[in-house]
Design a protein around this motif. Structure first.
Motif, PDB file in Angstrom:
ATOM      1  N   UNK A   1       0.769  -1.093  -0.118  1.00  0.00           N
ATOM      2  CA  UNK A   1      -0.019   0.132   0.041  1.00  0.00           C
ATOM      3  C   UNK A   1       0.860   1.290  -0.026  1.00  0.00           C
ATOM      4  N   UNK A   2       2.109   1.206   0.763  1.00  0.00           N
ATOM      5  CA  UNK A   2       2.760   2.321   0.999  1.00  0.00           C
ATOM      6  C   UNK A   2       3.650   2.884  -0.437  1.00  0.00           C
ATOM      7  N   UNK A   3       3.582   1.853  -1.360  1.00  0.00           N
ATOM      8  CA  UNK A   3       4.558   1.931  -2.492  1.00  0.00           C
ATOM      9  C   UNK A   3       3.432   2.244  -3.745  1.00  0.00           C
ATOM     10  N   UNK A   4       2.208   2.208  -3.373  1.00  0.00           N
ATOM     11  CA  UNK A   4       0.954   2.153  -4.413  1.00  0.00           C
ATOM     12  C   UNK A   4       1.121   3.585  -5.182  1.00  0.00           C
ATOM     13  N   UNK A   5       1.400   4.721  -4.351  1.00  0.00           N
ATOM     14  CA  UNK A   5       1.585   6.168  -5.096  1.00  0.00           C
ATOM     15  C   UNK A   5       2.857   6.669  -5.298  1.00  0.00           C
ATOM     16  N   UNK A   6       3.911   5.507  -5.540  1.00  0.00           N
ATOM     17  CA  UNK A   6       5.051   6.114  -5.923  1.00  0.00           C
ATOM     18  C   UNK A   6       5.129   6.699  -7.466  1.00  0.00           C
ATOM     19  N   UNK A   7       5.803   7.705  -7.846  1.00  0.00           N
ATOM     20  CA  UNK A   7       5.813   8.421  -9.293  1.00  0.00           C
ATOM     21  C   UNK A   7       7.156   7.972  -9.699  1.00  0.00           C
ATOM     22  N   UNK A   8       7.200   8.246 -11.064  1.00  0.00           N
ATOM     23  CA  UNK A   8       8.418   8.165 -11.694  1.00  0.00           C
ATOM     24  C   UNK A   8       8.623   6.809 -12.746  1.00  0.00           C
ATOM     25  N   UNK A   9       9.899   6.521 -13.003  1.00  0.00           N
ATOM     26  CA  UNK A   9       9.683   5.498 -14.027  1.00  0.00           C
ATOM     27  C   UNK A   9       9.596   4.275 -13.405  1.00  0.00           C
ATOM     28  N   UNK A  10       9.196   3.199 -14.425  1.00  0.00           N
ATOM     29  CA  UNK A  10       8.703   1.778 -13.908  1.00  0.00           C
ATOM     30  C   UNK A  10       9.992   1.350 -13.121  1.00  0.00           C
ATOM     31  N   UNK A  11       9.652   0.578 -12.093  1.00  0.00           N
ATOM     32  CA  UNK A  11      11.096  -0.226 -11.501  1.00  0.00           C
ATOM     33  C   UNK A  11      11.451  -1.000 -12.374  1.00  0.00           C
ATOM     34  N   UNK A  12      12.894  -1.355 -12.280  1.00  0.00           N
ATOM     35  CA  UNK A  12      13.506  -2.271 -12.851  1.00  0.00           C
ATOM     36  C   UNK A  12      12.877  -3.710 -12.346  1.00  0.00           C
ATOM     37  N   UNK A  13      12.953  -4.663 -13.350  1.00  0.00           N
ATOM     38  CA  UNK A  13      12.792  -6.067 -13.059  1.00  0.00           C
ATOM     39  C   UNK A  13      13.957  -6.513 -12.779  1.00  0.00           C
ATOM     40  N   UNK A  14      14.272  -7.054 -11.579  1.00  0.00           N
ATOM     41  CA  UNK A  14      15.591  -7.460 -11.206  1.00  0.00           C
ATOM     42  C   UNK A  14      15.708  -8.988 -11.298  1.00  0.00           C
ATOM     43  N   UNK A  15      14.736  -9.723 -11.322  1.00  0.00           N
ATOM     44  CA  UNK A  15      14.722 -10.924 -12.083  1.00  0.00           C
ATOM     45  C   UNK A  15      13.585 -11.080 -12.972  1.00  0.00           C
ATOM     46  N   UNK A  16      13.836 -10.750 -14.209  1.00  0.00           N
ATOM     47  CA  UNK A  16      12.717 -10.719 -15.231  1.00  0.00           C
ATOM     48  C   UNK A  16      11.880 -12.097 -15.038  1.00  0.00           C
ATOM     49  N   UNK A  17      10.638 -12.008 -15.171  1.00  0.00           N
ATOM     50  CA  UNK A  17       9.487 -13.247 -15.229  1.00  0.00           C
ATOM     51  C   UNK A  17       9.596 -14.039 -14.008  1.00  0.00           C
ATOM     52  N   UNK A  18      10.026 -13.515 -12.844  1.00  0.00           N
ATOM     53  CA  UNK A  18      10.241 -14.218 -11.430  1.00  0.00           C
ATOM     54  C   UNK A  18       9.184 -14.830 -11.080  1.00  0.00           C
ATOM     55  N   UNK A  19       8.075 -14.568 -11.023  1.00  0.00           N
ATOM     56  CA  UNK A  19       6.847 -15.485 -10.484  1.00  0.00           C
ATOM     57  C   UNK A  19       5.956 -15.980 -11.714  1.00  0.00           C
ATOM     58  N   UNK A  20       6.675 -15.895 -12.736  1.00  0.00           N
ATOM     59  CA  UNK A  20       5.850 -16.350 -14.030  1.00  0.00           C
ATOM     60  C   UNK A  20       5.760 -17.969 -13.993  1.00  0.00           C
ATOM     61  N   UNK A  21       4.634 -18.397 -13.429  1.00  0.00           N
ATOM     62  CA  UNK A  21       4.318 -19.725 -13.257  1.00  0.00           C
ATOM     63  C   UNK A  21       4.675 -20.740 -14.583  1.00  0.00           C
ATOM     64  N   UNK A  22       4.182 -20.121 -15.804  1.00  0.00           N
ATOM     65  CA  UNK A  22       3.989 -20.885 -16.895  1.00  0.00           C
ATOM     66  C   UNK A  22       5.688 -21.099 -17.150  1.00  0.00           C
ATOM     67  N   UNK A  23       6.559 -19.891 -17.028  1.00  0.00           N
ATOM     68  CA  UNK A  23       7.908 -20.247 -17.367  1.00  0.00           C
ATOM     69  C   UNK A  23       8.388 -21.132 -16.363  1.00  0.00           C
ATOM     70  N   UNK A  24       8.107 -21.189 -15.022  1.00  0.00           N
ATOM     71  CA  UNK A  24       8.436 -21.951 -13.765  1.00  0.00           C
ATOM     72  C   UNK A  24       8.372 -23.410 -14.322  1.00  0.00           C
ATOM     73  N   UNK A  25       6.975 -23.653 -15.055  1.00  0.00           N
ATOM     74  CA  UNK A  25       6.488 -24.986 -15.116  1.00  0.00           C
ATOM     75  C   UNK A  25       7.545 -25.476 -16.313  1.00  0.00           C
ATOM     76  N   UNK A  26       7.670 -24.730 -17.154  1.00  0.00           N
ATOM     77  CA  UNK A  26       8.410 -24.884 -18.573  1.00  0.00           C
ATOM     78  C   UNK A  26       9.979 -25.312 -18.433  1.00  0.00           C
ATOM     79  N   UNK A  27      10.414 -24.602 -17.201  1.00  0.00           N
ATOM     80  CA  UNK A  27      11.640 -24.604 -16.803  1.00  0.00           C
ATOM     81  C   UNK A  27      11.725 -26.338 -16.251  1.00  0.00           C
ATOM     82  N   UNK A  28      10.750 -26.666 -15.575  1.00  0.00           N
ATOM     83  CA  UNK A  28      10.933 -28.092 -14.791  1.00  0.00           C
ATOM     84  C   UNK A  28      10.686 -29.162 -15.997  1.00  0.00           C
ATOM     85  N   UNK A  29       9.936 -28.811 -17.027  1.00  0.00           N
ATOM     86  CA  UNK A  29       9.873 -29.756 -18.290  1.00  0.00           C
ATOM     87  C   UNK A  29      11.243 -29.795 -18.898  1.00  0.00           C
TER      88      UNK A  29
END
Ligand code: GN1
Ligand code: MG
Length: 369
Positions: A147-175
């Motif tokens: 909630x405290x970060x919901x009103x932060x302005x400025x550029x989009x935060x960097x993706x420090x680990x891209x697709x981190x919680x992308x479950x499709x990619x996690x599933x494909x990595x398991x395959x």
């Protein structure tokens, strides 16, 4: 964890804006990725403590992006707390100590990256919940954080680990791991692999909602384990959340789901007695109440409709990651015994099964708040 080298920590400590004399260093065993040390200094006649941390740059490939995100998020929170007149701000938000040349981290000649934080005193974290209040405090702490970060302005935060919680990619990595079977471990994990394959239909649910624009991207914590909540030793109230390496654009439900994973069963992540691993409704209710009291007003109806599902999804997602790492030969998560990642995967699977049994009641409760 690589061998603890006191001379190296002493050398590192001189790089930061700390003007005391190093007295003592203790390695901290919590966390599967970075290396953490608690360091005690004698400074102007007073004892002060800092956290020195070696960032795992195999996992966090862009330390600049990580530290900029952390600094930006914590400054924003600090400004808000100060505006409210809160007196103990440095116990409620992380404080990054810059290097002597003003940088947010120090890169050593051997290429390792180090950062330093104020060590918050009088707080404690737990590897599993020991009371109903713990679950409430966890929900509230991470709900407040989002909630405290919901009103932060400025550029989009960097993706420090891209697709981190992308479950499709996690599933494909398991395959891919199953197919390659580099350590010939697939045969040891057949029931777990079968479970994962049978649950494939879960993996796209939130991704599809996000793709349709029904669930928004928000600034989220992305590692909302219970041991990342610092509770005041005396009052047991949450003071701050730590481990901000994965603060980045994400989905509020991934945060909530990871809280369900780590606070609704009073067991360790690697509990071997699976009969003890059970999502407990009283803990879920407290967690859900704490979270929705803080973050509920900003969530839309599509997010709210998947609150219970998110717990199941995140338990599965982290389970897929442990299982994949077991098959790949324990190259990502630090392990402390043979089969450790497989044990971790089994507890996550057990939680998914438990949440499956309780999901309608969980959602009904969330809908009632
Ligand atoms: C890792 O290192 P730690 O405990 O903060 C992992 C999380 C997992 C967690 C499982 C960057 O966090 O995503 O949920 O282990 N962090 C990273 O315990 O991969
Ligand atoms: Mg972490």
């Amino acid at each position: 964890m690589s061998a603890y080298n006191p001379a190296q920590i002493s050398q590192i400590s001189h790089q930061f804006q700390i003007y005391g004399d190093l007295q003592h260093v203790a390695p901290c065993k919590i966390g599967h990725i970075n290396e953490t040390y608690f360091a005690t200094y004698e400074q102007g006649g007073t004892t002060v403590r800092y956290v020195h941390q070696k960032l795992n740059t195999e996992v966090f490939k862009d330390p600049n992006a990580v530290m900029n995100n952390i600094d930006r998020a914590s400054r924003h929170q600090r400004r808000k707390l100060e505006a409210k007149g809160i007196k103990d701000v440095s116990r409620r938000v992380l404080t990054v100590i810059p290097t002597r040349n003003g940088k947010l981290f120090h890169q050593s000649t051997d290429g390792t990256c180090w950062r330093t934080f104020v060590l918050v005193e009088g707080v404690k974290s737990y590897e599993s919940v020991t009371s109903l209040d713990h679950a409430y405090e966890a929900g509230k702490a991470f709900g407040d954080f989002q909630q405290s970060l919901a009103d932060i302005t400025g550029p989009r935060f960097a993706d420090t680990i891209p697709h981190f919680h992308n479950t499709r990619r996690r599933f494909d990595a398991l395959l891919a791991a199953i197919k390659a079977d580099p350590c010939k471990r697939v045969s040891q994990a057949e029931p777990e692999i079968r479970f994962a394959l049978e649950h494939e239909k879960m993996v796209d649910v939130i991704l599809k909602e996000m793709a349709k624009g029904r669930i928004p991207e928000r600034i989220t914590h992305n590692d909302t384990k219970f041991n990342n909540v610092m509770l005041d030793e005396t009052t047991q109230k949450a003071m701050c959340v730590v481990d901000l390496d994965t603060v980045m654009p994400g989905c509020a439900l991934y945060d909530f789901g990871d809280m369900v994973r780590t606070t609704t069963s009073p067991t360790l992540e690697d509990e071997r007695d699976l009969s003890k691993v059970e999502m407990q409704m009283p803990l879920f209710k407290k967690l859900c109440r704490g979270y929705l009291e803080a973050a509920g007003p900003m969530l839309n109806r599509h997010e709210r409709a998947l609150v219970a599902f998110s717990g199941k999804l995140m338990s599965l997602t982290i389970g897929l990651r442990f299982l994949t790492d077991f098959i790949n030969g324990d190259i990502y998560f630090r392990v402390h015994r043979p089969g450790h990642n497989l044990d971790r995967a089994r507890t996550q699977i057990r939680l998914v099964q438990s949440i499956e049994r309780h999901e309608p009641a969980m959602q009904k409760y969330a809908d009632s708040i």
